[in-house]
Motif scaffolding. Structure first.
Motif, short mmCIF file in Angstrom:
data_model
loop_
_atom_site.label_atom_id
_atom_site.label_comp_id
_atom_site.label_asym_id
_atom_site.label_seq_id
_atom_site.Cartn_x
_atom_site.Cartn_y
_atom_site.Cartn_z
N PRO A 35 -10.26 5.92 2.79
CA PRO A 35 -10.05 7.22 3.36
C PRO A 35 -9.20 8.43 3.12
O PRO A 35 -9.04 8.45 2.83
N GLN A 36 -8.44 7.52 1.95
CA GLN A 36 -7.28 8.74 1.31
C GLN A 36 -8.85 9.57 0.18
O GLN A 36 -9.12 9.37 -0.13
N PRO A 37 -7.86 10.92 0.49
CA PRO A 37 -8.25 11.71 -0.84
C PRO A 37 -8.42 11.31 -2.01
O PRO A 37 -9.25 11.75 -3.16
N VAL A 38 -6.85 10.61 -2.27
CA VAL A 38 -7.07 9.91 -3.85
C VAL A 38 -7.60 8.85 -3.86
O VAL A 38 -7.05 7.60 -2.86
N HIS A 39 -7.89 8.23 -4.87
CA HIS A 39 -8.58 6.93 -5.22
C HIS A 39 -8.08 5.83 -5.10
O HIS A 39 -7.21 6.27 -6.10
N ARG A 40 -7.59 4.94 -4.14
CA ARG A 40 -6.86 4.11 -4.71
C ARG A 40 -7.04 2.61 -4.81
O ARG A 40 -7.66 2.32 -4.14
N PRO A 41 -7.48 2.29 -5.95
CA PRO A 41 -7.65 1.02 -6.11
C PRO A 41 -7.38 -0.06 -5.27
O PRO A 41 -6.01 -0.29 -5.04
N LEU A 42 -8.24 -1.14 -5.03
CA LEU A 42 -7.71 -2.48 -4.03
C LEU A 42 -7.50 -3.41 -5.06
O LEU A 42 -8.72 -4.03 -5.69
N VAL A 43 -6.19 -4.24 -5.08
CA VAL A 43 -6.27 -5.31 -6.19
C VAL A 43 -5.17 -6.44 -6.00
O VAL A 43 -4.19 -6.23 -5.11
N VAL A 44 -5.79 -7.80 -6.24
CA VAL A 44 -5.90 -8.55 -5.83
C VAL A 44 -3.93 -9.24 -7.22
O VAL A 44 -5.33 -9.31 -8.04
N LEU A 45 -3.56 -9.60 -6.73
CA LEU A 45 -2.44 -9.98 -7.61
C LEU A 45 -2.26 -11.60 -8.38
O LEU A 45 -1.45 -11.88 -6.67
N THR A 46 -2.04 -11.71 -8.94
CA THR A 46 -1.55 -13.16 -8.54
C THR A 46 -0.81 -13.79 -10.55
O THR A 46 -0.25 -12.69 -10.48
N PHE A 90 0.78 -1.08 0.04
CA PHE A 90 0.00 0.30 -0.08
C PHE A 90 0.82 1.22 -0.38
O PHE A 90 1.56 1.26 0.75
N ASP A 91 0.54 2.07 -0.97
CA ASP A 91 1.29 3.28 -0.70
C ASP A 91 -0.38 4.85 -0.99
O ASP A 91 -1.50 4.29 -1.20
N SER A 92 0.60 5.75 -1.59
CA SER A 92 -0.33 7.73 -1.70
C SER A 92 -1.41 6.77 -3.12
O SER A 92 -2.00 7.48 -2.55
N TYR A 93 -0.73 6.24 -3.76
CA TYR A 93 -1.58 5.52 -5.15
C TYR A 93 -2.11 4.29 -5.18
O TYR A 93 -2.40 4.47 -6.24
N GLN A 94 -1.55 2.71 -4.25
CA GLN A 94 -2.50 1.81 -4.99
C GLN A 94 -2.27 1.01 -3.27
O GLN A 94 -1.26 1.25 -2.40
N ARG A 95 -3.09 0.21 -3.70
CA ARG A 95 -3.47 -0.83 -3.00
C ARG A 95 -3.65 -2.39 -3.61
O ARG A 95 -3.84 -2.51 -4.03
N PHE A 96 -2.03 -2.71 -3.36
CA PHE A 96 -1.56 -4.44 -3.99
C PHE A 96 -1.49 -4.97 -2.80
O PHE A 96 -1.17 -5.04 -2.13
N ILE A 97 -2.24 -6.64 -2.90
CA ILE A 97 -2.15 -7.12 -2.55
C ILE A 97 -1.82 -8.56 -3.25
O ILE A 97 -2.51 -8.99 -4.44
#
Length: 237
Positions: free
Chosen positions: A81-92, A59-66
């Motif tokens: 909760p961040q003002p800049v939308h960060r998509p939550l993405v699962v990567l395989t 997770f950082d200021s621009y993205q949320r990766f699992i």
């Protein structure tokens, strides 16, 4: 054919399966064989890892990766909760699954991954494809690096492992045994002579041995122990 409706009483617990030791040592989140675990991630989303699963969180200021390295993950997303939308993405290894306000599971095994949506929707994209498929609640699909298989209704009981349950609806005993084997150490096999028996029920995963012994009472099978860790279900004598 036998119809089984069973709730095996057992204490609540944790459950996981067979991952390479180095993956567990280096990953940010991991479970062992026979143990599942939940975490509240930054921002409030809940993540649960299945038996012997490995994931890294980025997770950082621009993205949320699992990054799901092995096994399965169950996710219930919360608004970012961040003002800049960060998509939550699962990567395989096979691709990416982007959450769209949802509850869903992702499982990776071999050359394929599977996604099942319980609530909301996800956007699914194989790694080497340009097309994106939207899966809605109640749908599931299998994908590899190149393409996505046909969209199907989500299997009954999908994701119940996150609550410590293995829920099945009219499945082959052989398939049930293969799945239950992920939650115990050693080898668990099913003789072809009884593999076609059908099974419906909800089983607590905290004690796989209790599940096996209940099957003996409810189906025409018996347990053949070669060792404590090598068990085969065979026809009853």
């Amino acid at each position: 054919r036998a119809l089984l409706a069973l709730m095996v009483a057992a204490p609540a617990g944790s459950v996981a399966w067979r991952t390479e030791p180095w993956q567990r040592w280096t990953a940010s989140h991991a479970t062992a064989t026979g143990a599942w675990r939940s975490w509240i991630l930054a921002g409030g989303s809940r993540m649960t890892l299945d038996t012997a699963s490995v994931a890294d969180i980025e997770f950082d200021s621009y993205q949320r990766f699992i990054h799901l390295r092995s096994g399965a993950v169950w996710l219930e997303t919360a608004p970012d909760p961040q003002p800049v939308h960060r998509p939550l993405v699962v990567l395989t290894s096979q691709g990416r699954v982007r959450a769209i306000g949802t509850r869903f599971t992702v499982r990776t095994e071999g050359e394929h991954s599977q996604v099942a949506v319980l609530q909301g929707a996800v956007a699914l994209q194989p790694r080497d494809a340009t097309t994106v498929l939207r899966l809605e609640a109640g749908e599931q699909a299998v994908f590899d690096r190149d393409q996505t298989g046909a969209v199907q209704p989500a299997a009954s009981g999908v994701g119940q492992w996150a609550r410590g349950m293995l829920a099945v609806d009219d499945v082959r005993l052989g398939d049930f045994v293969a799945e239950l084997g992920r939650y115990r150490h050693g080898l668990l096999r099913c003789d072809p002579a009884v593999a076609g028996l059908r099974l419906t029920g909800a089983f607590q995963l905290a004690d796989p041995e209790a599940v096996l012994h209940n099957l003996v009472h409810l189906l025409p099978v018996q347990l053949l122990y070669r060792t404590r860790y090598w068990v085969t279900l065979v026809p009853a004598a």
